[in-house]
Design an enzyme around this catalytic site. Structure first.
Site, PDB file in Angstrom:
ATOM      1  N   ARG A 129     -15.312 -13.616  -4.598  1.00 50.12           N
ATOM      2  CA  ARG A 129     -13.978 -12.999  -4.521  1.00 50.12           C
ATOM      3  C   ARG A 129     -12.873 -14.009  -4.834  1.00 50.12           C
ATOM      4  O   ARG A 129     -11.847 -13.643  -5.423  1.00 50.12           O
ATOM      5  CB  ARG A 129     -13.798 -12.415  -3.118  1.00 50.12           C
ATOM      6  N   GLU A 171      -7.878  -3.061  -3.438  1.00 48.65           N
ATOM      7  CA  GLU A 171      -8.126  -2.406  -2.149  1.00 48.65           C
ATOM      8  C   GLU A 171      -7.795  -0.914  -2.205  1.00 48.65           C
ATOM      9  O   GLU A 171      -7.117  -0.368  -1.331  1.00 48.65           O
ATOM     10  CB  GLU A 171      -7.332  -3.099  -1.041  1.00 48.65           C
ATOM     11  N   GLU A 216      -0.954 -12.236  10.600  1.00 47.25           N
ATOM     12  CA  GLU A 216      -2.158 -11.401  10.588  1.00 47.25           C
ATOM     13  C   GLU A 216      -3.393 -12.189  10.992  1.00 47.25           C
ATOM     14  O   GLU A 216      -4.239 -11.703  11.729  1.00 47.25           O
ATOM     15  CB  GLU A 216      -2.346 -10.830   9.173  1.00 47.25           C
ATOM     16  N   ASP A 271      -7.069 -14.849   1.210  1.00 48.85           N
ATOM     17  CA  ASP A 271      -6.145 -13.904   1.833  1.00 48.85           C
ATOM     18  C   ASP A 271      -5.418 -14.490   3.030  1.00 48.85           C
ATOM     19  O   ASP A 271      -5.733 -14.122   4.161  1.00 48.85           O
ATOM     20  CB  ASP A 271      -6.921 -12.650   2.268  1.00 48.85           C
ATOM     21  N   ASN A 301       0.900  -1.156   0.000  1.00 47.82           N
ATOM     22  CA  ASN A 301       0.000   0.000   0.000  1.00 47.82           C
ATOM     23  C   ASN A 301       0.938   1.204   0.000  1.00 47.82           C
ATOM     24  O   ASN A 301       1.341   1.712   1.037  1.00 47.82           O
ATOM     25  CB  ASN A 301      -0.908  -0.006   1.227  1.00 47.82           C
TER      26      ASN A 301
HETATM   27  O1  GCW Z   1      -4.528  -9.334   3.918  1.00 42.53           O
HETATM   28  C1  GCW Z   1      -4.823  -8.106   3.445  1.00 42.53           C
HETATM   29  C2  GCW Z   1      -4.375  -7.249   4.551  1.00 42.53           C
HETATM   30  C3  GCW Z   1      -3.956  -5.893   4.105  1.00 42.53           C
HETATM   31  C4  GCW Z   1      -2.946  -6.057   2.988  1.00 42.53           C
HETATM   32  C5  GCW Z   1      -3.585  -6.831   1.852  1.00 42.53           C
HETATM   33  C6  GCW Z   1      -2.610  -7.120   0.729  1.00 42.53           C
HETATM   34  C7  GCW Z   1      -1.083  -4.671   2.513  1.00 42.53           C
HETATM   35  O2  GCW Z   1      -5.376  -7.175   5.516  1.00 42.53           O
HETATM   36  O3  GCW Z   1      -3.408  -5.221   5.210  1.00 42.53           O
HETATM   37  O4  GCW Z   1      -2.463  -4.829   2.546  1.00 42.53           O
HETATM   38  O5  GCW Z   1      -4.038  -8.060   2.308  1.00 42.53           O
HETATM   39  O6  GCW Z   1      -2.062  -8.214   0.719  1.00 42.53           O
HETATM   40  O7  GCW Z   1      -2.403  -6.281  -0.109  1.00 42.53           O
END
Ligand code: GCW
Length: 710
Positions: free
Chosen positions: A345, A300, A402, A374, A219
């Site tokens: 998704r 995102e 995470e 994810d 990001n």
């Molecule tokens: O898993 C999600 C996370 C985001 C992350 C995104 C990604 C860096 O919650 O924090 O952003 O994936 O992988 O781009």
């Protein structure tokens, strides 16, 4: 005045007491005194280079500490017990020995013990300086883990080319999804102050074969591409260079607008292309071995080529073209999902990227997360693996936890990495594993790679907990050898970290090997996923149903209703199963054939469905949740029993963290059972303890300051 005799006593006490704190700072490079370890009399080196000098320095440091004796230094093999290190160029004597150096490839090494003029010597040889460095670290690993038994003839070469850590580190030092304190990169004090930790970071990376670091968050912030920040990145690159660790940056796609004042960032616009070319040339004047860019685009909220109706390939190729003259690469992420697309998704990355196969420039890799949602505690392998034969796909794992209990839960990810890599895509018949896709063996990729989202920060122990270091370690080892073994890496790490005593090694390895399955059980058993708290992702929140986009809500993923639970991704549902090779698809599409660990990932299943155990799905779910907590309690017990064998400092922290984990595992279990029971309306199986609190209690918990927020 202190009498001289007392002074010398004090000095002696100071040097002979165990002066090194067991705070985890030394990672797996602890080099503690060990009378049982092999020794080296003389270290033989040839012409130096920064990398060869780093290898020699590491060997001296390690051997001195382990054996208590500093090896003598020489330029010619002399006497038994000598260790010769180098390339045929740096130490021409090596060219005269039959070492089988072709086995080392361009980055690997050979370690051999042989007789020279009647004396037994050991050789660490490679075709490149960095290969010697990797060999030196491996030799030290062998010394410390007592694996140097005769005959010694080891050859090892990495199976992937790009082995990088992705730091989701912001310029303000907040680490997105970081649980180990602030970012290691002290941007404000760079380039003037070079924290010694930068060197230690590079040593740690090199010791496990990692050869790149993406310094900044995906990001992205365009400021990282300004001249002042490029100077800072160049300073880090200077520290890392001797260790073979290249610096990469994330490229914010809109940087030409934000920094260059252009009206557009359209990748086909000549002015935009010229801006990137000039920027990239500027980077290479400062960092001649700059690795390239990692890009998150149109995902995102990040800007990207689709903002201009261009494709991901258009965007990646624009950057690739400017990087190519400098031998730089683009790692373009496939983690995309759009709120405008109403499909599942889990299907979106495949739908967007497969049509682009063959359209990317030669120096582009597409970086694919191990699963299609994810980084969940468990996901089936991403259907893109095997589906893009003309585009090198690199693996993206998340080392930072995470979704797996942040820093406190003991969850060894080696088994997760191994499970993903051993998954069989079947695209070229049985045995077409993800590992073989990633290492290029299956589809002939010329570029290959593996990325791990880093779990390091300024915490004294680097990773937030002692056991989280093992995940960094295992990632590096798997990047080097995607067909490696989670158990072997766990054992290596345990020996390096806690010593070779079998009373410690066996139980610790057993704990590690069972730990991830336990977390899956107490968080998201049987294929459930994405049940965590909003935003911070801490703790359970399966009830959440009010977020802006459907696919941000846990209810979107578990779909529990009076009839059953699970996401129907078979032909009657979203048909995501069709994205897999047909034999794999046939398994996943059939709920009787789907492995139960993925059942609710692919199917919406009635609560009273009979599982293989003979229990109903509802009962089975409750049993898994309960079992996960029980395993954590057992881990606590095992660890308590290790108190006599582990130093008090590390023992206490791990014990405290396991207590936290046990509480949180119970919380996950109780909250999920309370919630799902409110929907299933089924009783708990006999003998199972009900949740400690009513559902409302769990729903009301709030954690505004949970770490690692985005
Ligand atoms: O898993 C999600 C996370 C985001 C992350 C995104 C990604 C860096 O919650 O924090 O952003 O994936 O992988 O781009």
């Amino acid at each position: 005045m202190i009498p001289r005799i007392l002074l010398s006593c004090l000095l002696f006490a100071a040097v002979s007491l165990p002066s090194r704190a067991e705070d985890g700072h030394d990672l797996w490079l602890r080099y503690r005194a060990d009378p049982a370890a092999a020794t080296v009399s003389t270290l033989v080196t040839g012409t130096g280079s920064p990398t060869l000098d780093a290898a020699a320095a590491e060997l001296v440091r390690g051997l001195r500490n382990v054996s208590g004796r500093e090896p003598a230094r020489a330029h010619d093999a002399s006497g038994a017990g000598a260790l010769m290190i180098g390339t045929p160029r740096s130490l021409p004597q090596l060219a005269t020995l039959s070492l089988g150096l072709e086995r080392a490839g361009s980055e690997g090494y050979v370690i051999r013990r042989l007789a020279i003029r009647g004396q037994t010597v050991t050789v660490i040889a490679a075709n490149s300086d960095v290969g010697v460095l990797y060999g030196a670290f491996h030799f030290l690993r062998l010394v410390q883990t007592h694996q140097l038994a005769d005959p010694v003839d080891i050859a090892s070469a990495p199976r992937t080319k790009i082995r990088v850590l992705d730091h989701w580190d912001n310029l303000d030092r907040h680490v997105e999804r970081g649980y180990a304190g602030e970012s290691l990169w002290d941007w404000h004090k760079l380039p003037g102050w070079l924290d010694p930790r930068y060197t230690d970071y590079a040593r740690a990376c090199a010791s496990i074969g990692i050869n790149g670091a993406v310094l900044t968050n995906v990001n992205a912030n365009a400021t990282s591409l300004t001249p002042a920040y490029l100077q800072k990145a160049a300073a880090l690159a200077g520290v890392f260079r001797p260790y073979g660790v290249r610096v990469y940056l994330t490229a914010r796609f809109s940087a030409p607008i934000e920094l260059g004042g252009l009206k557009t960032a359209d990748p086909l616009d000549p002015a935009v292309r010229a801006w990137w070319k000039q920027k990239i040339d500027e980077i290479y004047t400062l960092i001649p071995d700059f690795g390239g860019f990692l890009v998150k685009a149109n995902s995102e909220g990040q800007p990207g080529p689709q903002d201009y109706r261009r494709t991901h390939a258009d965007g990646a190729n624009m950057l690739a073209e400017a990087l190519a003259p400098h031998a730089g690469i683009v790692m373009w992420r496939a983690f995309v999902y759009s709120h405008e697309t109403p499909t599942d998704r889990a299907k979106q990355a495949y739908d967007e990227f497969v049509p682009l196969d063959g359209k990317f420039a030669d120096n582009v890799l597409v970086q694919v997360k191990n699963g299609a949602i994810d980084f969940q505690p468990r996901e089936p392998f991403h259907p893109l693996f095997g589906a893009m034969p003309k585009t090198p796909l690199m693996m993206e794992f998340q080392i930072t936890k995470e979704y797996l209990g942040f820093a406190t839960h003991l969850v060894y990810l080696g088994t997760l990495f191994e499970e993903a890599l051993r998954s069989d895509t079947r695209v070229k018949g049985v045995g077409s594993t993800v590992a073989k896709v990633v290492d290029g063996d299956l589809q002939g990729y010329k570029l290959t790679g593996m990325a791990g989202v880093a779990n390091v920060g300024v915490d004294r122990n680097w990773s937030g907990s002692h056991f989280d270091q093992a995940n960094w370690y295992a990632f590096g080892r798997f990047a080097w050898d995607p067909e490696g073994s989670a158990r072997a890496f766990a054992e290596e790490w345990t020996r390096l970290t806690f010593g070779n005593d079998p009373k410690v090694v066996a139980p610790v390895v057993a704990m590690m090997m069972g730990s991830r399955e336990a977390a899956v059980d107490y968080m998201t058993p049987l294929g459930l996923h994405h049940l965590m708290g909003t935003g911070h992702h801490y703790g359970p929140a399966p009830w959440v149903n009010d977020l802006g986009r459907a696919d941000w809500n846990p209810v979107y993923y578990h779909r529990a209703d009076a009839g059953g639970i699970g996401f129907d991704r078979g032909p009657g549902g979203s048909n995501a199963t069709a994205q897999y090779q047909k034999d794999v698809a046939a398994i996943f599409a059939d709920r009787r054939k789907t492995p139960e660990q993925f059942l609710l990932w692919f199917h919406h299943v009635p609560w009273d469905y009979r599982m293989k155990s003979g229990r109903t799905l509802w009962d089975e779910l409750v049993i898994h949740y309960t079992h996960g907590v029980q395993v954590v309690s057992q881990m606590r017990g095992t660890w308590a029993g290790l108190a006599p064998y582990v130093d008090a400092e590390r023992h206490a922290q791990v014990a405290a963290f396991l207590a936290i984990q046990e509480q949180e595992a119970q919380w996950w279990r109780d909250a999920c059972i309370a919630y799902f029971q409110s929907i299933s309306q089924r009783p708990l199986p006999p003998g199972v303890t009900p949740p400690a609190h009513p559902l409302e209690y769990y729903r009301a918990l709030a954690f505004p300051y949970a770490p690692g927020r985005s």
